[in-house]
Design a protein around this motif. Structure first.
Motif, short mmCIF file in Angstrom:
data_model
loop_
_atom_site.label_atom_id
_atom_site.label_comp_id
_atom_site.label_asym_id
_atom_site.label_seq_id
_atom_site.Cartn_x
_atom_site.Cartn_y
_atom_site.Cartn_z
N MET A 197 -3.84 -51.33 -26.94
CA MET A 197 -4.76 -51.74 -26.77
C MET A 197 -5.27 -51.29 -28.08
SD MET A 197 -3.43 -48.91 -24.01
CE MET A 197 -5.43 -47.67 -23.87
N SER A 198 -4.52 -50.94 -28.94
CA SER A 198 -5.19 -50.87 -29.94
C SER A 198 -5.41 -52.02 -30.62
CB SER A 198 -4.62 -50.37 -31.48
OG SER A 198 -3.20 -50.52 -31.25
N THR A 199 -4.24 -53.78 -30.07
CA THR A 199 -4.72 -54.94 -30.96
C THR A 199 -5.61 -55.67 -30.32
OG1 THR A 199 -2.09 -54.83 -31.33
CG2 THR A 199 -3.89 -56.85 -31.12
N LEU A 218 -1.32 -46.84 -35.46
CA LEU A 218 -1.26 -46.02 -37.17
C LEU A 218 -2.97 -45.46 -37.37
CD1 LEU A 218 3.02 -46.26 -37.75
CD2 LEU A 218 1.65 -44.21 -36.25
N ARG A 219 -3.10 -46.95 -38.05
CA ARG A 219 -4.55 -46.93 -38.74
C ARG A 219 -4.99 -45.96 -37.75
NH1 ARG A 219 -4.96 -50.24 -42.82
NH2 ARG A 219 -7.07 -49.02 -43.01
N ILE A 223 -5.94 -43.75 -31.46
CA ILE A 223 -7.45 -44.09 -30.99
C ILE A 223 -7.35 -44.02 -29.40
CG2 ILE A 223 -8.55 -46.48 -31.70
CD1 ILE A 223 -10.83 -45.63 -32.05
N GLN A 224 -6.45 -45.18 -28.45
CA GLN A 224 -6.31 -45.84 -27.39
C GLN A 224 -5.80 -44.09 -26.94
OE1 GLN A 224 -3.54 -45.89 -29.73
NE2 GLN A 224 -1.95 -47.53 -28.80
N ILE A 225 -5.94 -42.47 -27.35
CA ILE A 225 -5.27 -42.01 -26.46
C ILE A 225 -6.11 -40.90 -26.97
CG2 ILE A 225 -3.35 -40.07 -26.73
CD1 ILE A 225 -1.53 -41.39 -27.37
N ARG A 226 -6.97 -40.68 -27.81
CA ARG A 226 -7.67 -39.98 -28.35
C ARG A 226 -9.30 -39.56 -27.81
NH1 ARG A 226 -9.74 -40.37 -32.71
NH2 ARG A 226 -9.36 -42.43 -34.10
N GLN A 227 -9.21 -41.13 -27.84
CA GLN A 227 -10.66 -41.97 -27.61
C GLN A 227 -10.23 -41.86 -25.39
OE1 GLN A 227 -13.85 -41.00 -28.16
NE2 GLN A 227 -13.86 -40.47 -30.81
N PHE A 228 -9.67 -42.06 -25.01
CA PHE A 228 -9.77 -42.69 -23.22
C PHE A 228 -10.84 -42.31 -22.97
CE2 PHE A 228 -7.89 -43.49 -19.09
CZ PHE A 228 -7.40 -44.55 -19.38
N LYS A 264 -14.54 -46.48 -37.33
CA LYS A 264 -14.69 -45.13 -38.35
C LYS A 264 -15.77 -44.59 -38.34
CE LYS A 264 -9.98 -44.71 -38.74
NZ LYS A 264 -9.68 -43.58 -38.54
N ASP A 265 -16.70 -45.63 -38.61
CA ASP A 265 -18.12 -45.29 -38.49
C ASP A 265 -18.66 -45.10 -36.91
OD1 ASP A 265 -21.28 -46.18 -39.31
OD2 ASP A 265 -21.25 -47.58 -37.93
N TYR A 266 -17.97 -46.05 -36.04
CA TYR A 266 -18.63 -45.15 -34.40
C TYR A 266 -18.04 -44.00 -34.38
CZ TYR A 266 -19.12 -45.98 -29.43
OH TYR A 266 -19.01 -45.49 -28.20
N GLU A 267 -16.89 -44.03 -34.63
CA GLU A 267 -15.74 -42.83 -34.68
C GLU A 267 -17.19 -41.78 -35.27
OE1 GLU A 267 -12.28 -41.53 -32.83
OE2 GLU A 267 -11.80 -43.47 -34.79
N THR A 268 -17.71 -41.88 -36.78
CA THR A 268 -18.80 -40.71 -36.86
C THR A 268 -19.73 -40.62 -36.37
OG1 THR A 268 -16.95 -41.66 -39.07
CG2 THR A 268 -19.35 -40.39 -39.28
N GLN A 269 -20.43 -41.07 -35.94
CA GLN A 269 -21.44 -41.15 -35.32
C GLN A 269 -21.31 -40.32 -33.81
OE1 GLN A 269 -24.53 -44.02 -35.49
NE2 GLN A 269 -23.53 -45.70 -36.76
#
Length: 494
Positions: free
Chosen positions: A117-119, A45-46, A50-55, A453-458
């Motif tokens: 996967m998120s853990t 949730l946090r 991401i495991q689906i969005r960024q697979f 989040k920093d990685y995703e922002t870039q």
């Protein structure tokens, strides 16, 4: 006197088994299952699923990290972690889950892998953040390191390291060796002592070469191992393609008790399916236990950001459970052997499924699969332990040769003997290391999520993500690999 001593030792062994069994019952029967599920859901949730969005991006990161000039590539790290994850649990464990919880157990195994996967993403990112470059030029890190550097609690790192060394470095390697020799002895009548000596010789060749040789071997063996196993599973699926939709529906219906609703046993069936599927899924993919994070820290960054290895390791959980465990389940369910009155149990059930579909030659295939799955686990488990031995010794190689000899001795011991109290102790050790790691993940999750989040922002800005430590004031005093631009990484000189 000898009778008295024998009675005393028997009583002591029984008492010890009772205590360890009670600890394992508390850890694995209740506490850890709920905690691992809870943190998996929380991190999912946090991180916004991401495991689906960024697979797709995770796959591209793995592809781009195949080769490096120095050190260990992300691809080699992925294969090493897969070597440890993929073992007889992916074969026998799935069969046990089906027998105990029915087809519905597979659904819950899938679900827990999705959350896991998120853990794995969080713990691998932390392993990268707090890794250290040693005097040998090799990056090392993992839970022990982020417990000391992130929380300032070396005692937690020491406890984790000791538990991992006992479980993965010594006992589990004996278990893997025992599985190999036992299978070859029963199938072909091979002498277990001779086979044990051969396993020790091959193990020595790889582990004496250290982490880089283990990683290089894993990168060659694991793809062959996985592709061969999946090819057989795909063949059985194609042979029974018309039965596949019904099998998938049975999994979903059984998971929620719809299949058994008429019999009035919904709650009991659902509870069994959930418990079996979740437990086997967690045990198989190791997400949250902190084991795979030890090798995740060894990757040479590509791209140059701690979160990159998080993407790679979450793929490891996916492949282990949602691909390989599913392949085992498909072979068993589509063959129909579960419905036979003389159905076997454990790995024998899978062998029965293969024989019924493809013939007796699959005995040789299963023997080869067991050898590859278990042997790669031995060398990968050693790599986990090596990192923690070096942590205890101030990131030096002091005592490493003696430890390697101990590992080889346990491999030989496991090849010819079986001691249940030792296996129970390993389960307890793994439970303790998982508990300490989960607590640490929660306490350090704010930083890990900020880095991700920093990685995703870039990434959204069209950049190749680069790690700028100045964005993270909490890392200002941190020494190690992620040093400010223009300075040199701090290395151990002990």
């Amino acid at each position: 006197m000898s009778v008295t001593n024998g009675s005393f030792l028997t009583s002591l062994n029984d008492a010890l088994n009772g205590v360890i069994g009670a600890v394992n019952g508390l850890l694995w029967g209740q506490l850890l299952v709920y905690l691992l599920v809870a943190v998996g859901v929380y991190f999912t949730l946090r991180l916004g699923f991401i495991q689906i969005r960024q697979f797709g991006h995770a796959v591209s990161v793995l592809k781009s990290g195949k080769d490096v000039d120095n050190g260990i590539s992300s691809y080699q790290v992925f294969c090493t972690s897969m070597a440890a994850r993929v073992g007889t649990g992916n074969m026998a464990g799935v069969a046990v889950a089906l027998a105990a919880g029915g087809p519905g157990a597979i659904f819950w195994m899938w679900l827990i892998a999705l959350f896991g996967m998120s853990t794995a993403f969080i713990e691998s990112t932390l392993a990268q953040i707090y890794k250290t470059k040693g005097i040998d030029g090799q990056y090392r890190g993992g839970p022990a390191y982020y417990m000391e550097k992130g929380l300032g609690q070396r005692w937690m790192g020491t406890l984790f390291s000791i538990c991992l060394i006992i479980a993965f470095g010594l006992v589990f390697n004996a278990v893997q060796a025992n599985t190999i020799t036992d299978a070859l002895s029963h199938s072909f009548g091979f002498d277990q002592t001779i086979m044990g000596m051969i396993i020790v010789a091959f193990s020595a060749f790889f582990i004496m070469g250290g982490l880089r040789k283990v990683a290089a071997a894993s990168a060659r063996i694991v793809p062959v191992m996985a592709i061969g196993y999946l090819a057989i599973a795909l063949l059985i699926v194609i042979m029974n393609l018309s039965e596949l939709p019904a099998a998938l529906m049975l999994i979903v219906k059984s998971a929620f008790g719809w299949q058994e609703a008429a019999a009035g046993g919904v709650a009991y069936t659902v509870a069994q399916a959930m418990q079996s599927g979740i437990a086997r899924g967690l045990f198989s993919n190791e997400a949250g236990m902190g084991s795979a994070a030890n090798v995740a820290a060894s990757a040479t960054p590509n791209p140059n950001h701690p979160a990159s290895q998080g993407f790679v390791q979450m793929l490891g959980v996916f492949v282990d459970t949602l691909v390989i465990c599913t392949a085992s389940a498909a072979m068993i369910m589509l063959s129909g052997v579960m419905n036979q009155p003389d159905a076997a149990t454990g790995i024998s059930l899978l062998q029965q499924a293969l024989s019924s579909e493809l013939g007796d030659w699959t005995t040789y295939f299963m023997a080869a699969a067991i050898i590859l799955f278990c042997f790669t686990s031995i060398i990968a488990n050693y790599s986990y332990a090596e990192t923690n031995v070096m942590f205890l010794n101030g990131n030096t190689k002091k005592g490493l040769f003696i430890f390697r000899l101990c590992v080889l001795a346990m491999v030989m011991f496991g090849s010819v003997a079986s001691l249940p109290v030792v296996w129970n102790l390993a389960d307890a050790s793994m439970g303790m290391m998982a508990l300490v790691n989960i607590i640490t993940l929660v306490l350090l999750s704010k930083l890990a999520i900020k880095v991700i989040k920093d990685y995703e922002t870039q990434l959204k800005q069209g950049k190749t993500p680069e790690f700028d430590r100045s964005k993270f004031p909490e890392l200002e005093e941190l020494d190690g690999a992620w040093h400010p631009e223009g300075s040199e990484p701090v290395t151990s000189t002990k």
